[in-house]
Design a protein around this motif. Structure first.
Motif, PDB file in Angstrom:
ATOM      1  N   TRP A   1      49.440  39.515  42.092  1.00 24.28           N
ATOM      2  CA  TRP A   1      50.559  38.625  42.415  1.00 24.28           C
ATOM      3  C   TRP A   1      50.150  37.186  42.158  1.00 24.28           C
ATOM      4  O   TRP A   1      49.200  36.683  42.764  1.00 24.28           O
ATOM      5  CB  TRP A   1      50.993  38.813  43.867  1.00 24.28           C
ATOM      6  CG  TRP A   1      51.602  40.158  44.074  1.00 24.28           C
ATOM      7  CD1 TRP A   1      50.979  41.280  44.541  1.00 24.28           C
ATOM      8  CD2 TRP A   1      52.946  40.536  43.791  1.00 24.28           C
ATOM      9  NE1 TRP A   1      51.859  42.332  44.559  1.00 24.28           N
ATOM     10  CE2 TRP A   1      53.077  41.906  44.105  1.00 24.28           C
ATOM     11  CE3 TRP A   1      54.055  39.854  43.292  1.00 24.28           C
ATOM     12  CZ2 TRP A   1      54.271  42.597  43.946  1.00 24.28           C
ATOM     13  CZ3 TRP A   1      55.245  40.548  43.140  1.00 24.28           C
ATOM     14  CH2 TRP A   1      55.344  41.899  43.469  1.00 24.28           C
TER      15      TRP A   1
ATOM     16  N   THR B   1      43.117  45.813  38.497  1.00 25.00           N
ATOM     17  CA  THR B   1      42.791  45.897  39.923  1.00 25.00           C
ATOM     18  C   THR B   1      43.173  47.235  40.533  1.00 25.00           C
ATOM     19  O   THR B   1      42.780  47.526  41.660  1.00 25.00           O
ATOM     20  CB  THR B   1      43.549  44.811  40.711  1.00 25.00           C
ATOM     21  OG1 THR B   1      44.952  45.069  40.584  1.00 25.00           O
ATOM     22  CG2 THR B   1      43.220  43.418  40.222  1.00 25.00           C
TER      23      THR B   1
ATOM     24  N   SER C   1      46.151  47.732  41.422  1.00 23.57           N
ATOM     25  CA  SER C   1      47.404  47.428  42.125  1.00 23.57           C
ATOM     26  C   SER C   1      48.113  46.207  41.537  1.00 23.57           C
ATOM     27  O   SER C   1      49.008  45.656  42.168  1.00 23.57           O
ATOM     28  CB  SER C   1      47.126  47.197  43.606  1.00 23.57           C
ATOM     29  OG  SER C   1      46.236  46.103  43.786  1.00 23.57           O
ATOM     30  N   GLY C   2      47.715  45.761  40.347  1.00 24.01           N
ATOM     31  CA  GLY C   2      48.327  44.573  39.757  1.00 24.01           C
ATOM     32  C   GLY C   2      47.811  43.307  40.430  1.00 24.01           C
ATOM     33  O   GLY C   2      46.838  43.329  41.183  1.00 24.01           O
TER      34      GLY C   2
ATOM     35  N   HIS D   1      48.770  41.005  28.653  1.00 19.26           N
ATOM     36  CA  HIS D   1      49.273  41.432  29.951  1.00 19.26           C
ATOM     37  C   HIS D   1      50.741  41.065  30.076  1.00 19.26           C
ATOM     38  O   HIS D   1      51.200  40.051  29.552  1.00 19.26           O
ATOM     39  CB  HIS D   1      48.490  40.749  31.076  1.00 19.26           C
ATOM     40  CG  HIS D   1      47.135  41.335  31.303  1.00 19.26           C
ATOM     41  ND1 HIS D   1      46.521  41.313  32.528  1.00 19.26           N
ATOM     42  CD2 HIS D   1      46.268  41.955  30.469  1.00 19.26           C
ATOM     43  CE1 HIS D   1      45.334  41.889  32.452  1.00 19.26           C
ATOM     44  NE2 HIS D   1      45.155  42.285  31.193  1.00 19.26           N
ATOM     45  N   ARG D   2      51.485  41.884  30.840  1.00 21.47           N
ATOM     46  CA  ARG D   2      52.897  41.639  31.135  1.00 21.47           C
ATOM     47  C   ARG D   2      53.005  40.918  32.479  1.00 21.47           C
ATOM     48  O   ARG D   2      52.558  41.437  33.499  1.00 21.47           O
ATOM     49  CB  ARG D   2      53.675  42.946  31.238  1.00 21.47           C
ATOM     50  CG  ARG D   2      53.725  43.748  29.969  1.00 21.47           C
ATOM     51  CD  ARG D   2      54.238  45.144  30.240  1.00 21.47           C
ATOM     52  NE  ARG D   2      53.206  45.847  31.032  1.00 21.47           N
ATOM     53  CZ  ARG D   2      53.447  46.894  31.804  1.00 21.47           C
ATOM     54  NH1 ARG D   2      54.659  47.377  31.920  1.00 21.47           N
ATOM     55  NH2 ARG D   2      52.463  47.477  32.474  1.00 21.47           N
ATOM     56  N   TYR D   3      53.606  39.756  32.465  1.00 12.36           N
ATOM     57  CA  TYR D   3      53.842  38.992  33.692  1.00 12.36           C
ATOM     58  C   TYR D   3      55.330  39.068  33.985  1.00 12.36           C
ATOM     59  O   TYR D   3      56.154  38.611  33.186  1.00 12.36           O
ATOM     60  CB  TYR D   3      53.364  37.552  33.530  1.00 12.36           C
ATOM     61  CG  TYR D   3      51.867  37.511  33.364  1.00 12.36           C
ATOM     62  CD1 TYR D   3      51.030  37.353  34.464  1.00 12.36           C
ATOM     63  CD2 TYR D   3      51.285  37.700  32.114  1.00 12.36           C
ATOM     64  CE1 TYR D   3      49.651  37.371  34.310  1.00 12.36           C
ATOM     65  CE2 TYR D   3      49.913  37.712  31.962  1.00 12.36           C
ATOM     66  CZ  TYR D   3      49.098  37.555  33.059  1.00 12.36           C
ATOM     67  OH  TYR D   3      47.731  37.576  32.919  1.00 12.36           O
TER      68      TYR D   3
ATOM     69  N   TYR E   1      54.268  38.573  38.869  1.00  9.57           N
ATOM     70  CA  TYR E   1      53.363  39.697  39.049  1.00  9.57           C
ATOM     71  C   TYR E   1      52.788  40.137  37.713  1.00  9.57           C
ATOM     72  O   TYR E   1      53.526  40.307  36.738  1.00  9.57           O
ATOM     73  CB  TYR E   1      54.151  40.845  39.699  1.00  9.57           C
ATOM     74  CG  TYR E   1      53.406  42.130  39.850  1.00  9.57           C
ATOM     75  CD1 TYR E   1      52.404  42.256  40.797  1.00  9.57           C
ATOM     76  CD2 TYR E   1      53.718  43.235  39.060  1.00  9.57           C
ATOM     77  CE1 TYR E   1      51.726  43.460  40.948  1.00  9.57           C
ATOM     78  CE2 TYR E   1      53.050  44.430  39.209  1.00  9.57           C
ATOM     79  CZ  TYR E   1      52.054  44.539  40.158  1.00  9.57           C
ATOM     80  OH  TYR E   1      51.377  45.717  40.313  1.00  9.57           O
ATOM     81  N   ASP E   2      51.459  40.317  37.660  1.00 11.79           N
ATOM     82  CA  ASP E   2      50.778  40.848  36.474  1.00 11.79           C
ATOM     83  C   ASP E   2      50.627  42.346  36.661  1.00 11.79           C
ATOM     84  O   ASP E   2      49.780  42.809  37.425  1.00 11.79           O
ATOM     85  CB  ASP E   2      49.412  40.179  36.315  1.00 11.79           C
ATOM     86  CG  ASP E   2      48.604  40.717  35.139  1.00 11.79           C
ATOM     87  OD1 ASP E   2      49.034  41.667  34.463  1.00 11.79           O
ATOM     88  OD2 ASP E   2      47.499  40.180  34.909  1.00 11.79           O
ATOM     89  N   ALA E   3      51.464  43.100  35.963  1.00 11.96           N
ATOM     90  CA  ALA E   3      51.447  44.556  36.084  1.00 11.96           C
ATOM     91  C   ALA E   3      50.215  45.185  35.437  1.00 11.96           C
ATOM     92  O   ALA E   3      49.896  46.337  35.715  1.00 11.96           O
ATOM     93  CB  ALA E   3      52.713  45.133  35.449  1.00 11.96           C
ATOM     94  N   ASP E   4      49.509  44.432  34.585  1.00 11.29           N
ATOM     95  CA  ASP E   4      48.392  44.986  33.823  1.00 11.29           C
ATOM     96  C   ASP E   4      47.019  44.525  34.313  1.00 11.29           C
ATOM     97  O   ASP E   4      46.004  44.831  33.678  1.00 11.29           O
ATOM     98  CB  ASP E   4      48.547  44.614  32.348  1.00 11.29           C
ATOM     99  CG  ASP E   4      49.853  45.142  31.783  1.00 11.29           C
ATOM    100  OD1 ASP E   4      50.127  46.345  31.956  1.00 11.29           O
ATOM    101  OD2 ASP E   4      50.610  44.354  31.192  1.00 11.29           O
ATOM    102  N   ALA E   5      46.982  43.803  35.419  1.00  8.25           N
ATOM    103  CA  ALA E   5      45.690  43.325  35.946  1.00  8.25           C
ATOM    104  C   ALA E   5      44.800  44.528  36.252  1.00  8.25           C
ATOM    105  O   ALA E   5      45.271  45.542  36.771  1.00  8.25           O
ATOM    106  CB  ALA E   5      45.913  42.494  37.195  1.00  8.25           C
TER     107      ALA E   5
END
Length: 180
Positions: free
Chosen positions: A81, A76, A78-79, A135-137, A70-74
């Motif tokens: 997936w 969007t 809502s992140g 970004h944090r994955y 999961y990319d918490a920084d996308a």
């Protein structure tokens, strides 16, 4: 006698506090994704290969595992997936590098890859927008209380996440960064 009791108490206390924890590791990953694991679309030119993952010390009662990325920084709201893999049998403690490729069929027998946020099943490597901070994955393995989660290859990541919430006994995560 006091020394013997004190030593025995220290040993018992150490035994209870140094218990093994459910742990996720990867032979492929360090602090940042390398090109091998970055997307091969959306303007990125990586190899889009899922990393090797392995875990230890699953809790008693584990009947299956699931893995998500999961990319918490996308950007969007809502992140994003990147990978949803469920129904990994409880005797499997490792995913081979490339297991996220549906055509290669390297995922464990009986497991199921659901839709990532591109709308396709399998692994979608990171490809953050150019110029943004890293970004944090978050890659997570879940120990589950059921052998089958009850989702399908067409289940959304949100639905799968909802199902994981009620079936999770324990989880372990890695955070890997990506910037371009």
């Amino acid at each position: 006698m006091k020394n013997i009791l004190f030593t025995a108490c220290l040993f018992l206390c150490a035994s209870f506090t140094s218990g093994q924890t459910f742990t996720l590791s990867s032979a492929d990953l360090g602090g940042q994704f390398t090109n091998e694991f970055i997307a091969a679309n959306f303007g990125c030119t990586g190899s889009n290969k899922s990393p090797e993952l392995h875990w230890t010390n699953a809790p008693a009662g584990t009947k299956s595992f699931a893995v998500t990325m999961y990319d918490a920084d996308a950007p969007t709201g809502s992140g994003f997936w990147h990978w949803v893999l469920v129904d990994i049998p409880s005797n499997v403690m490792q995913l081979k590098s490339g297991a996220g490729s549906i055509p290669q069929k390297l995922a464990p027998d009986g497991s199921l890859q659901s839709l990532n946020d591109t709308g396709a099943p399998g692994y979608q490597g990171p490809c953050p927008p150019e110029g943004e901070t890293a970004h944090r994955y978050i890659i997570t393995v879940y120990a589950l209380n059921t052998p089958k989660l009850g989702t399908s290859s067409q289940s959304t990541a949100a639905l799968t996440g909802f199902m994981l919430h009620s079936a999770t006994i324990a989880r372990a995560s890695l955070i890997v960064y990506c910037k371009r």
